[in-house]
Design an enzyme around this catalytic site. Structure first.
Site, PDB file in Angstrom:
ATOM      1  N   LYS A   1       0.853  -1.083  -0.171  1.00  0.00           N
ATOM      2  CA  LYS A   1       0.106  -0.281   0.278  1.00  0.00           C
ATOM      3  C   LYS A   1       0.785   1.167  -0.007  1.00  0.00           C
ATOM      4  O   LYS A   1       0.798   2.546  -0.661  1.00  0.00           O
ATOM      5  CB  LYS A   1      -0.658   0.211   1.060  1.00  0.00           C
ATOM      6  CG  LYS A   1      -1.923  -1.052   1.176  1.00  0.00           C
ATOM      7  CD  LYS A   1      -2.498  -1.215   2.445  1.00  0.00           C
ATOM      8  CE  LYS A   1      -4.364  -2.593   1.550  1.00  0.00           C
ATOM      9  NZ  LYS A   1      -4.595  -2.236   3.710  1.00  0.00           N
TER      10      LYS A   1
ATOM     11  N   GLY B   1       1.038  -4.421   9.879  1.00  0.00           N
ATOM     12  CA  GLY B   1       1.996  -3.989   9.330  1.00  0.00           C
ATOM     13  C   GLY B   1       1.969  -1.893   9.171  1.00  0.00           C
ATOM     14  O   GLY B   1       0.334  -1.823   9.059  1.00  0.00           O
TER      15      GLY B   1
ATOM     16  N   ALA C   1      -0.796   1.265   6.253  1.00  0.00           N
ATOM     17  CA  ALA C   1      -0.769   0.188   7.604  1.00  0.00           C
ATOM     18  C   ALA C   1      -1.667  -1.251   7.024  1.00  0.00           C
ATOM     19  O   ALA C   1      -2.965  -0.692   5.557  1.00  0.00           O
ATOM     20  CB  ALA C   1      -1.376   0.526   9.007  1.00  0.00           C
ATOM     21  N   ASP C   2      -2.333  -1.996   7.542  1.00  0.00           N
ATOM     22  CA  ASP C   2      -2.856  -3.459   7.471  1.00  0.00           C
ATOM     23  C   ASP C   2      -2.659  -4.431   8.645  1.00  0.00           C
ATOM     24  O   ASP C   2      -1.253  -4.344   9.174  1.00  0.00           O
ATOM     25  CB  ASP C   2      -2.657  -3.809   5.730  1.00  0.00           C
ATOM     26  CG  ASP C   2      -3.583  -4.845   5.815  1.00  0.00           C
ATOM     27  OD1 ASP C   2      -4.768  -4.169   4.533  1.00  0.00           O
ATOM     28  OD2 ASP C   2      -4.232  -6.394   5.690  1.00  0.00           O
ATOM     29  N   THR C   3      -4.080  -4.438   8.992  1.00  0.00           N
ATOM     30  CA  THR C   3      -3.923  -5.619  10.059  1.00  0.00           C
ATOM     31  C   THR C   3      -5.227  -7.373  10.248  1.00  0.00           C
ATOM     32  O   THR C   3      -5.556  -6.825   9.123  1.00  0.00           O
ATOM     33  CB  THR C   3      -5.103  -4.833  10.780  1.00  0.00           C
ATOM     34  OG1 THR C   3      -4.785  -3.976  11.285  1.00  0.00           O
ATOM     35  CG2 THR C   3      -5.597  -5.379  12.266  1.00  0.00           C
TER      36      THR C   3
END
Length: 192
Positions: free
Chosen positions: A55, A108, A71-73
């Site tokens: 991203k 992240g 970010a990514d969860t």
């Protein structure tokens, strides 16, 4: 010298709210549209890192002079990913799987600036109480599960399901604040 523009590569209102808690307001919000399908044999923390990096790279390519935050969860029970529930039936399945169990949440976060990308993955562990069918049905009816990894949002009604947290609460919501502030500072960007 003015600081560079801060672009948040996420459409998540929760990330905007978390940033505001530490005095950060993005100059622009530009969600990245990347394929979030897990790769064969990819572990949950590697998926969280890859998606955050992807991203950040995608948006940095369109905004090369900006500082890009992405970010990514990922919610995981063992090696099984619980992505965003597609519908009510999947939300019910996710909640039944999480009921009475521990799970891990990996977030992240990546910051792209000046052609470099810095990133971190933060792990938190969450324990849920045993959920009744009535609790699951009421939660699913609330609609809070929509658009949330694992089919729940800890910052809302599902907070009542949580018996224990080990790690960063903001990371579970979607953005580890300590790591984010430090990554931004490392990229030369600080809140005013």
């Amino acid at each position: 010298m003015s600081r560079p523009e801060l672009v948040l590569a996420s459409a998540s209102p929760r990330r905007v709210e978390l940033l505001a808690l530490v005095g950060i307001v993005p100059d622009r919000i530009e969600p990245a549209d990347i394929d979030e399908t897990p790769l064969k044999d990819e572990t949950p923390p590697r998926l969280a890192a890859r998606l955050a990096l992807g991203k950040a790279q995608a948006v940095a390519a369109r905004a090369p002079d900006a500082v890009v935050l992405a970010a990514d969860t990922v919610v995981a029970v063992g090696r099984r990913f619980l992505e965003k529930a597609a519908d009510e039936a999947e939300a019910v399945r996710f909640l039944k799987l999480l009921s009475g169990r521990n799970h891990r949440v990996f977030t992240g976060v990546a910051v792209a600036a000046g052609g470099a990308i810095r990133h971190r993955v933060v792990e938190a562990r969450v324990s849920f109480k045993v959920l009744s069918d009535a609790e699951i049905a009421a939660y699913v009816r609330s609609g809070e599960w929509k658009g949330k990894a694992g089919g729940y949002g800890i910052q809302g009604r599902a907070g009542a399901f949580v018996t224990r947290i080990v790690g960063s609460y903001p990371a579970i919501v979607g953005l580890p604040l300590f790591e984010t502030v430090n990554l931004l500072a490392g990229a030369g960007w600080r809140a005013e």
